[in-house]
Design a protein around this motif. Structure first.
Motif, PDB file in Angstrom:
ATOM      1  N   GLU A  56       3.384  15.368  12.094  1.00  0.00           N
ATOM      2  CA  GLU A  56       2.101  15.132  12.767  1.00  0.00           C
ATOM      3  C   GLU A  56       1.516  13.783  12.360  1.00  0.00           C
ATOM      4  OE1 GLU A  56      -1.020  15.318  15.255  1.00  0.00           O
ATOM      5  OE2 GLU A  56       0.822  16.501  15.295  1.00  0.00           O
ATOM      6  N   HIS A  57       1.583  13.452  11.077  1.00  0.00           N
ATOM      7  CA  HIS A  57       1.107  12.158  10.589  1.00  0.00           C
ATOM      8  C   HIS A  57       1.843  11.029  11.305  1.00  0.00           C
ATOM      9  CE1 HIS A  57      -0.105   9.047   7.691  1.00  0.00           C
ATOM     10  NE2 HIS A  57       1.169   8.694   7.664  1.00  0.00           N
ATOM     11  N   ALA A  58       3.146  11.137  11.402  1.00  0.00           N
ATOM     12  CA  ALA A  58       3.957  10.100  12.055  1.00  0.00           C
ATOM     13  C   ALA A  58       3.633  10.002  13.539  1.00  0.00           C
ATOM     14  CB  ALA A  58       5.439  10.395  11.849  1.00  0.00           C
ATOM     15  N   ARG A  59       3.496  11.114  14.203  1.00  0.00           N
ATOM     16  CA  ARG A  59       3.175  11.073  15.646  1.00  0.00           C
ATOM     17  C   ARG A  59       1.871  10.324  15.893  1.00  0.00           C
ATOM     18  NH1 ARG A  59       5.205  17.048  16.886  1.00  0.00           N
ATOM     19  NH2 ARG A  59       7.278  16.484  17.617  1.00  0.00           N
ATOM     20  N   GLN A  60       0.883  10.591  15.071  1.00  0.00           N
ATOM     21  CA  GLN A  60      -0.403   9.911  15.250  1.00  0.00           C
ATOM     22  C   GLN A  60      -0.288   8.419  14.942  1.00  0.00           C
ATOM     23  OE1 GLN A  60      -3.981  11.734  13.659  1.00  0.00           O
ATOM     24  NE2 GLN A  60      -2.915  13.695  13.537  1.00  0.00           N
ATOM     25  N   GLY A  61       0.238   8.088  13.764  1.00  0.00           N
ATOM     26  CA  GLY A  61       0.334   6.691  13.357  1.00  0.00           C
ATOM     27  C   GLY A  61       1.305   5.891  14.214  1.00  0.00           C
ATOM     28  N   PRO A  98     -13.694  -0.981   7.875  1.00  0.00           N
ATOM     29  CA  PRO A  98     -13.743   0.436   8.221  1.00  0.00           C
ATOM     30  C   PRO A  98     -14.270   0.723   9.631  1.00  0.00           C
ATOM     31  CG  PRO A  98     -14.589   0.092   6.014  1.00  0.00           C
ATOM     32  CD  PRO A  98     -14.366  -1.271   6.619  1.00  0.00           C
ATOM     33  N   SER A  99     -15.094  -0.162  10.171  1.00  0.00           N
ATOM     34  CA  SER A  99     -15.616   0.082  11.516  1.00  0.00           C
ATOM     35  C   SER A  99     -14.544  -0.121  12.591  1.00  0.00           C
ATOM     36  CB  SER A  99     -16.810  -0.829  11.802  1.00  0.00           C
ATOM     37  OG  SER A  99     -16.392  -2.180  11.934  1.00  0.00           O
ATOM     38  N   LYS A 100     -13.426  -0.786  12.229  1.00  0.00           N
ATOM     39  CA  LYS A 100     -12.354  -1.060  13.191  1.00  0.00           C
ATOM     40  C   LYS A 100     -11.152  -0.138  13.038  1.00  0.00           C
ATOM     41  CE  LYS A 100     -13.424  -5.969  13.611  1.00  0.00           C
ATOM     42  NZ  LYS A 100     -12.927  -7.335  13.443  1.00  0.00           N
ATOM     43  N   VAL A 101     -11.178   0.750  12.036  1.00  0.00           N
ATOM     44  CA  VAL A 101     -10.020   1.603  11.769  1.00  0.00           C
ATOM     45  C   VAL A 101      -9.834   2.613  12.895  1.00  0.00           C
ATOM     46  CG1 VAL A 101      -9.031   3.335  10.216  1.00  0.00           C
ATOM     47  CG2 VAL A 101     -10.184   1.347   9.281  1.00  0.00           C
ATOM     48  N   ASP A 102      -8.635   2.614  13.448  1.00  0.00           N
ATOM     49  CA  ASP A 102      -8.265   3.630  14.435  1.00  0.00           C
ATOM     50  C   ASP A 102      -8.184   4.960  13.685  1.00  0.00           C
ATOM     51  OD1 ASP A 102      -6.420   5.411  15.929  1.00  0.00           O
ATOM     52  OD2 ASP A 102      -6.200   3.669  17.258  1.00  0.00           O
ATOM     53  N   PRO A 103      -8.798   6.028  14.193  1.00  0.00           N
ATOM     54  CA  PRO A 103      -8.798   7.306  13.470  1.00  0.00           C
ATOM     55  C   PRO A 103      -7.390   7.800  13.136  1.00  0.00           C
ATOM     56  CG  PRO A 103     -10.143   7.454  15.463  1.00  0.00           C
ATOM     57  CD  PRO A 103      -9.543   6.087  15.433  1.00  0.00           C
ATOM     58  N   ARG A 104      -6.410   7.423  13.952  1.00  0.00           N
ATOM     59  CA  ARG A 104      -5.032   7.851  13.690  1.00  0.00           C
ATOM     60  C   ARG A 104      -4.450   7.171  12.456  1.00  0.00           C
ATOM     61  NH1 ARG A 104      -3.058   6.315  19.583  1.00  0.00           N
ATOM     62  NH2 ARG A 104      -4.424   4.589  18.976  1.00  0.00           N
ATOM     63  N   PRO A 158      -6.983   6.960   6.553  1.00  0.00           N
ATOM     64  CA  PRO A 158      -6.447   7.859   5.532  1.00  0.00           C
ATOM     65  C   PRO A 158      -7.295   9.108   5.309  1.00  0.00           C
ATOM     66  CG  PRO A 158      -6.852   5.649   4.624  1.00  0.00           C
ATOM     67  CD  PRO A 158      -7.282   5.633   6.054  1.00  0.00           C
ATOM     68  N   ASP A 159      -8.573   9.061   5.676  1.00  0.00           N
ATOM     69  CA  ASP A 159      -9.413  10.254   5.539  1.00  0.00           C
ATOM     70  C   ASP A 159      -9.159  11.251   6.666  1.00  0.00           C
ATOM     71  OD1 ASP A 159     -10.653   9.306   3.218  1.00  0.00           O
ATOM     72  OD2 ASP A 159     -12.188   8.240   4.385  1.00  0.00           O
ATOM     73  N   LYS A 160      -8.772  10.746   7.837  1.00  0.00           N
ATOM     74  CA  LYS A 160      -8.540  11.619   8.998  1.00  0.00           C
ATOM     75  C   LYS A 160      -7.067  11.958   9.194  1.00  0.00           C
ATOM     76  CE  LYS A 160     -12.676  10.230  11.404  1.00  0.00           C
ATOM     77  NZ  LYS A 160     -13.242   8.944  11.282  1.00  0.00           N
ATOM     78  N   ASN A 161      -6.183  11.087   8.738  1.00  0.00           N
ATOM     79  CA  ASN A 161      -4.739  11.304   8.858  1.00  0.00           C
ATOM     80  C   ASN A 161      -4.084  10.898   7.534  1.00  0.00           C
ATOM     81  OD1 ASN A 161      -2.191  11.831   9.875  1.00  0.00           O
ATOM     82  ND2 ASN A 161      -2.047   9.909  10.995  1.00  0.00           N
ATOM     83  N   PRO A 162      -4.320  11.692   6.474  1.00  0.00           N
ATOM     84  CA  PRO A 162      -3.802  11.320   5.158  1.00  0.00           C
ATOM     85  C   PRO A 162      -2.272  11.343   5.101  1.00  0.00           C
ATOM     86  CG  PRO A 162      -4.732  13.519   5.097  1.00  0.00           C
ATOM     87  CD  PRO A 162      -5.038  12.961   6.456  1.00  0.00           C
ATOM     88  N   MET A 163      -1.723  10.452   4.286  1.00  0.00           N
ATOM     89  CA  MET A 163      -0.276  10.431   4.096  1.00  0.00           C
ATOM     90  C   MET A 163       0.144  11.701   3.363  1.00  0.00           C
ATOM     91  SD  MET A 163       0.750   6.508   3.124  1.00  0.00           S
ATOM     92  CE  MET A 163      -0.305   6.408   1.681  1.00  0.00           C
ATOM     93  N   PRO A 164       1.115  12.443   3.887  1.00  0.00           N
ATOM     94  CA  PRO A 164       1.567  13.664   3.211  1.00  0.00           C
ATOM     95  C   PRO A 164       2.668  13.378   2.184  1.00  0.00           C
ATOM     96  CG  PRO A 164       2.571  13.513   5.360  1.00  0.00           C
ATOM     97  CD  PRO A 164       1.657  12.321   5.233  1.00  0.00           C
ATOM     98  N   PHE A 165       2.665  12.180   1.640  1.00  0.00           N
ATOM     99  CA  PHE A 165       3.656  11.755   0.656  1.00  0.00           C
ATOM    100  C   PHE A 165       3.004  10.726  -0.246  1.00  0.00           C
ATOM    101  CE2 PHE A 165       4.122   9.349   4.598  1.00  0.00           C
ATOM    102  CZ  PHE A 165       3.959   8.044   4.170  1.00  0.00           C
ATOM    103  N   ASP A 166       3.689  10.373  -1.325  1.00  0.00           N
ATOM    104  CA  ASP A 166       3.183   9.391  -2.281  1.00  0.00           C
ATOM    105  C   ASP A 166       3.523   7.992  -1.761  1.00  0.00           C
ATOM    106  OD1 ASP A 166       2.564   7.740  -4.410  1.00  0.00           O
ATOM    107  OD2 ASP A 166       3.758   8.859  -5.880  1.00  0.00           O
ATOM    108  N   GLY A 167       2.561   7.329  -1.157  1.00  0.00           N
ATOM    109  CA  GLY A 167       2.777   6.015  -0.570  1.00  0.00           C
ATOM    110  C   GLY A 167       3.169   4.940  -1.567  1.00  0.00           C
ATOM    111  N   ARG A 168       2.916   5.167  -2.847  1.00  0.00           N
ATOM    112  CA  ARG A 168       3.307   4.176  -3.862  1.00  0.00           C
ATOM    113  C   ARG A 168       4.821   4.091  -4.001  1.00  0.00           C
ATOM    114  NH1 ARG A 168       0.050   6.826  -8.600  1.00  0.00           N
ATOM    115  NH2 ARG A 168       1.126   8.506  -7.551  1.00  0.00           N
ATOM    116  N   ARG A 169       5.531   5.135  -3.563  1.00  0.00           N
ATOM    117  CA  ARG A 169       6.989   5.141  -3.677  1.00  0.00           C
ATOM    118  C   ARG A 169       7.684   4.845  -2.352  1.00  0.00           C
ATOM    119  NH1 ARG A 169       8.729  10.358  -5.592  1.00  0.00           N
ATOM    120  NH2 ARG A 169       6.709  11.183  -5.019  1.00  0.00           N
TER     121      ARG A 169
END
Length: 127
Positions: free
Chosen positions: A21-26, A93-99, A102-113
């Protein structure tokens, strides 16, 4: 000539549906910014190597799958323009697409890796 962004990502196996779902949105955002094709792959046969391997590259832990993904762009200029737009969006933040928020479509993985890079195709075969 096309340009490729490649990604290798560790993701908890329990988060498979959340990742999709995260990937489909982003990914929809990248398509709107000019991407030709996006492929998200869930590791199915990712063996441990003797010297290095995908799992070690992202420090995958027990219970994590390794994902391999790529974005195909028509050319590097389109990719660079899209990435500039993404950076601009994330800095204001005013230009961030909701998709992509990170608050509306959080990464379901550790992005640091997550590892990524841009690549110029040098050989391409098609059927």
């Amino acid at each position: 000539m096309t340009y490729i962004d490649g990604f290798v990502i560790p993701c908890p196996e329990a988060n498979r549906d959340r990742f999709i779902e995260h990937a489909r949105q982003g990914d929809a955002v990248f398509m709107e910014l000019g991407a030709l094709r996006i492929v998200e792959c869930w590791g199915d046969d990712v063996p441990d190597g003797h010297t290095t391997d995908f799992r070690r590259a992202v420090k995958a832990e027990d219970g994590e799958a390794v994902l391999f993904s790529w974005i195909e762009w028509p050319d590097k200029a389109t990719r660079d323009a899209a990435m500039a737009k993404m950076r601009e969006m994330m800095e204001d933040p005013s230009k961030v697409d909701p998709r992509m928020d990170p608050d509306k479509n959080p990464m379901p993985f550790d992005g640091r890796r997550l590892i990524f890079g841009g690549f110029v195709p040098v050989v391409e075969l098609t059927a």
